[in-house]
Write a protein that holds these residues in place. Structure first.
Motif, short mmCIF file in Angstrom:
data_model
loop_
_atom_site.label_atom_id
_atom_site.label_comp_id
_atom_site.label_asym_id
_atom_site.label_seq_id
_atom_site.Cartn_x
_atom_site.Cartn_y
_atom_site.Cartn_z
N SER A 1 0.84 -0.99 0.12
CA SER A 1 -0.12 -0.07 -0.02
C SER A 1 0.85 1.18 0.05
N ASP B 1 1.00 3.98 -2.86
CA ASP B 1 0.80 5.68 -2.56
C ASP B 1 1.89 6.44 -3.09
N SER C 1 1.99 9.39 -5.79
CA SER C 1 1.97 10.81 -5.52
C SER C 1 3.22 11.43 -6.18
#
Length: 282
Positions: free
Chosen positions: A206, A210, A214
């Motif tokens: 995860s 992320d 980003s």
């Protein structure tokens, strides 16, 4: 000076290779070099000088040698016809900087010699000698993916507008490189991007997703993420088939289960299953 190196032959994929190269050129402003490689056996006549015979057999060997020479000449002419038609198609698509190269030898080492100045390499999913009845991909494609030092775009059967890309992401060095390339490349501007990880849902997975999102968000790209349980080849192929994906992006030589997508038989299975172009970064 950087260029796009497009490998062409007499296969049914040649128009798609050209159209994908034109798309790359339009997005990057790079010129295109068209490369066709004739195998040595195809391009040269057989050497029969060691056959010392007399009479009718000698005459027959001379006639066979003449036929070999004529065949080699016709193959050479056909190769230039393919190159000239490819150049015309690129120019019709708005690519003004087009060069051509015809070489004799083995495709893979010849490609390596020519790719030094290339930003991208474009190849067809199957070559002219592929066995379509058996969906045989041939050894050249795998050898190119294994050894090329440049991003490779494997053209599908026909080009279509690329609006949505799926990134097969496993957090490995090569998949991180793919994310970095995407963030800096003009190819993906305006393209919707789905970053997909196949496997168990863990904190590490995860977090990696992320971070990838980003990085693309910071580059102004529209990126979404998803983590799905299951084998990577099955999960990715299903997503490509059911979610209007126009381009599959992956990193070469990952260190997790996704590595099997680029090395060995799973590569062939994925390429057979996915009817979209595949961009491979390393």
């Amino acid at each position: 000076m950087s260029k796009i190196l497009a490998c062409v032959d007499g296969s049914v994929y040649v128009d798609s290779v050209i159209d994908h190269a034109a798309w790359l050129s339009g997005r990057t402003g790079l010129g295109v070099e068209l490369l066709q490689v004739l195998g040595r056996r195809e391009a040269t006549a057989s050497d029969r000088s060691g056959r010392i015979v007399a009479g009718a057999r000698r005459k027959l060997l001379e006639e066979l040698a003449e036929l070999d020479a004529e065949r080699a000449k016709l193959l050479h002419q056909e190769a230039w016809l393919v190159l000239d038609e490819a150049k015309s198609r690129l120019e019709s698509a708005g690519v003004s900087d087009v060069t051509q190269a015809l070489r004799h030898g083995d495709l893979v080492p010849t490609l390596h010699e020519r790719e030094d100045g290339a930003a991208y390499v474009v190849v067809g999913k199957r070559g002219e000698a592929a066995d379509f009845a058996k969906l045989h991909l041939g050894s050249n494609l795998e050898r190119i993916v294994r050894s090329s030092q440049r991003p490779i775009l494997i053209a599908s059967r026909a080009f279509r507008s690329i609006q949505r890309a799926l990134v097969a992401f496993d957090g490995s060095k090569s998949s991180l490189k793919a994310i970095d390339e995407i963030s800096r490349s003009p190819l993906y501007q305006g393209v919707e991007i789905l970053i997909l990880t196949a496997g168990d849902r863990t904190d590490s997975a995860s977090t990696s997703l992320d971070r990838a999102k980003s990085q693309l968000d910071a580059a102004g790209l529209a990126a979404m993420t998803r983590l799905e349980p299951g084998p990577p080849d099955t999960v990715i192929a299903n997503a490509v088939a059911t979610e209007n994906v126009d381009l599959l992006v992956m990193g070469a030589y990952g260190h997790s289960r996704l590595r099997t997508l680029v090395i060995g038989s799973t590569t062939s299975e994925l390429i057979r299953a996915c009817q979209v172009p595949i961009a491979v970064y390393r």
